[in-house]
Design an enzyme around this catalytic site. Structure first.
Site, PDB file in Angstrom:
ATOM      1  N   ASP A  32       0.859  -1.178   0.000  1.00 50.43           N
ATOM      2  CA  ASP A  32       0.000   0.000   0.000  1.00 50.43           C
ATOM      3  C   ASP A  32       0.908   1.245   0.000  1.00 50.43           C
ATOM      4  O   ASP A  32       2.106   1.141   0.283  1.00 50.43           O
ATOM      5  CB  ASP A  32      -0.852  -0.079   1.276  1.00 50.43           C
ATOM      6  CG  ASP A  32      -1.622   1.178   1.539  1.00 50.43           C
ATOM      7  OD1 ASP A  32      -2.299   1.656   0.623  1.00 50.43           O
ATOM      8  OD2 ASP A  32      -1.536   1.710   2.671  1.00 50.43           O
ATOM      9  N   ASP A  90      -0.381   5.015   1.048  1.00 51.55           N
ATOM     10  CA  ASP A  90      -0.680   5.973   2.120  1.00 51.55           C
ATOM     11  C   ASP A  90      -0.608   5.325   3.501  1.00 51.55           C
ATOM     12  O   ASP A  90      -1.241   4.310   3.761  1.00 51.55           O
ATOM     13  CB  ASP A  90      -2.086   6.556   1.917  1.00 51.55           C
ATOM     14  CG  ASP A  90      -2.118   7.542   0.761  1.00 51.55           C
ATOM     15  OD1 ASP A  90      -1.279   8.447   0.743  1.00 51.55           O
ATOM     16  OD2 ASP A  90      -2.981   7.392  -0.117  1.00 51.55           O
TER      17      ASP A  90
HETATM   18  P1  TMP Z   1      -5.093   3.080   0.999  1.00 58.95           P
HETATM   19  O1  TMP Z   1      -4.149   3.616   2.046  1.00 58.95           O
HETATM   20  O2  TMP Z   1      -5.721   1.776   1.385  1.00 58.95           O
HETATM   21  O3  TMP Z   1      -4.513   3.060  -0.364  1.00 58.95           O
HETATM   22  O4  TMP Z   1      -6.335   4.089   0.951  1.00 58.95           O
HETATM   23  C1  TMP Z   1      -6.238   5.437   0.729  1.00 58.95           C
HETATM   24  C2  TMP Z   1      -6.444   6.217   1.968  1.00 58.95           C
HETATM   25  O5  TMP Z   1      -6.771   7.550   1.593  1.00 58.95           O
HETATM   26  C3  TMP Z   1      -7.573   5.742   2.860  1.00 58.95           C
HETATM   27  O6  TMP Z   1      -7.110   5.726   4.198  1.00 58.95           O
HETATM   28  C4  TMP Z   1      -8.626   6.788   2.708  1.00 58.95           C
HETATM   29  C5  TMP Z   1      -7.800   8.017   2.434  1.00 58.95           C
HETATM   30  N1  TMP Z   1      -8.517   9.112   1.780  1.00 58.95           N
HETATM   31  C6  TMP Z   1      -8.192  10.416   2.160  1.00 58.95           C
HETATM   32  O7  TMP Z   1      -7.337  10.629   3.034  1.00 58.95           O
HETATM   33  N2  TMP Z   1      -8.837  11.457   1.556  1.00 58.95           N
HETATM   34  C7  TMP Z   1      -9.794  11.244   0.607  1.00 58.95           C
HETATM   35  O8  TMP Z   1     -10.355  12.215   0.083  1.00 58.95           O
HETATM   36  C8  TMP Z   1     -10.125   9.893   0.231  1.00 58.95           C
HETATM   37  C9  TMP Z   1     -11.175   9.636  -0.811  1.00 58.95           C
HETATM   38  C10 TMP Z   1      -9.446   8.865   0.834  1.00 58.95           C
END
Ligand code: TMP
Length: 301
Positions: free
Chosen positions: A44, A46
């Site tokens: 992943d 973020d």
């Molecule tokens: P991931 O870490 O599983 O790839 O998911 C992306 C992360 O981004 C998840 O924790 C949700 C977050 N997110 C934001 O921080 N701001 C946003 O506007 C959106 C749609 C998601």
């Protein structure tokens, strides 16, 4: 045999939590036995590759460039922050099932993508915005990626964040090596470089698996088709399924693949540790480095 996860090693690595050390050692020894030609890294972005705090200041996600950038109109920044404050607590609530969370998460994407498109950031302005953002990789991510590049081990960055930002951020920090593939949500631009829409298939935090069409293609590609073992890095429940359904990755009882799951747990530790210990083989508590992952790969390579 690896010393990683041995009693002496655990004493020296206070950020590590493991539910079943025997199982982790067996998996690591399996990865070492089969070597670098049989393994792939699936991660992943973020809050996994990226840190959650830097010099005492919180670091947000790939969306933060729209939430925090002072060049972005205040009304949009406020809206983006309001969305995060509303939806992120739902995402990490251990008392709700994925099915209960999903409609809220889809709504979050819908509202957030609307804002991003309304902002009309020109493609040429994005790199400077990413540069200004505090989107720092965990310490030693670059050396880990370089090691894997040197050994020809493919890396899949599977991110439900903003793909354009993920790509630029990895590039700016020196981690966009040739062995890296990014699957994410990418903006599509018109000929003048203005964003018009997002790619059609939404990648959110609960559809990360080989069933996601581009992931299916990736797992079938020559690059990884003979790599039956995987190290998987994540920070959420949805990240655990990133290798599910990959035809070559079949852990017992269906096959003999080794899948070692490493989870980063940086906040709300007490509330979430039990769930993480159940989902991940090895949990790193507020560890802003890639040191443990690097040690593991040094042994495998
Ligand atoms: P991931 O870490 O599983 O790839 O998911 C992306 C992360 O981004 C998840 O924790 C949700 C977050 N997110 C934001 O921080 N701001 C946003 O506007 C959106 C749609 C998601």
């Amino acid at each position: 045999r690896s010393v990683v996860a041995s009693a002496a090693w655990l004493k020296e690595h206070p950020t590590v939590r493991i539910r079943d050390t025997q199982n982790v050692q067996t998996k690591i020894n399996g990865l070492i036995r089969e070597g670098p030609s049989r393994v792939q890294l699936i991660t992943d972005f973020d809050r996994t590759l990226s840190r959650t705090h830097y010099h005492g200041k919180p670091v947000s996600t790939s969306y933060c460039i729209f939430e925090d950038d002072h060049h972005v109109k205040e009304e949009y920044r406020d809206l983006a922050v309001q969305l995060r404050n509303k939806y992120y607590p739902i995402e990490i609530n251990p008392n709700l099932s994925n099915e209960q969370k999903l409609p809220h998460m889809i709504q979050w994407y819908k509202e957030s993508f609307d804002i991003v498109l309304k902002l009309k950031v020109h493609i040429d302005d994005l790199p400077a915005m990413v540069q200004r953002a505090d989107l720092h990789l965990r310490e030693h991510t670059v050396s880990l990626f370089s090691l894997l590049a040197k050994k020809g081990i493919p890396i899949l960055v599977f991110s439900a964040g903003l793909g354009d930002v993920v790509r630029i951020s990895l590039d700016q920090q020196g981690a966009l090596c040739d062995n890296v593939t990014i699957l994410s949500n990418f903006l599509e631009y018109d000929q003048q470089g203005w964003p018009v829409k997002f790619s059609d298939t939404l990648l959110h935090m609960y559809n990360k698996s080989a069933l996601f069409p581009h992931a299916g293609e990736y797992y079938r590609s020559e690059k990884v088709s003979n790599r039956k073992n995987a190290v998987l890095l994540g920070d959420s429940i949805g990240d655990c399924s990133m290798a599910d359904g990959a035809p070559q990755v079949k852990p017992p009882p269906d096959g003999d693949s080794v899948v070692l799951k490493i989870g980063f747990l940086d906040h709300d530790v007490e509330k979430r540790l039990e769930t993480f210990l159940f989902l991940y083989d090895l949990v790193l508590v507020d560890d802003q480095t890639m040191d443990v992952v690097s040690e593991l790969f040094e042994d495998v390579c």
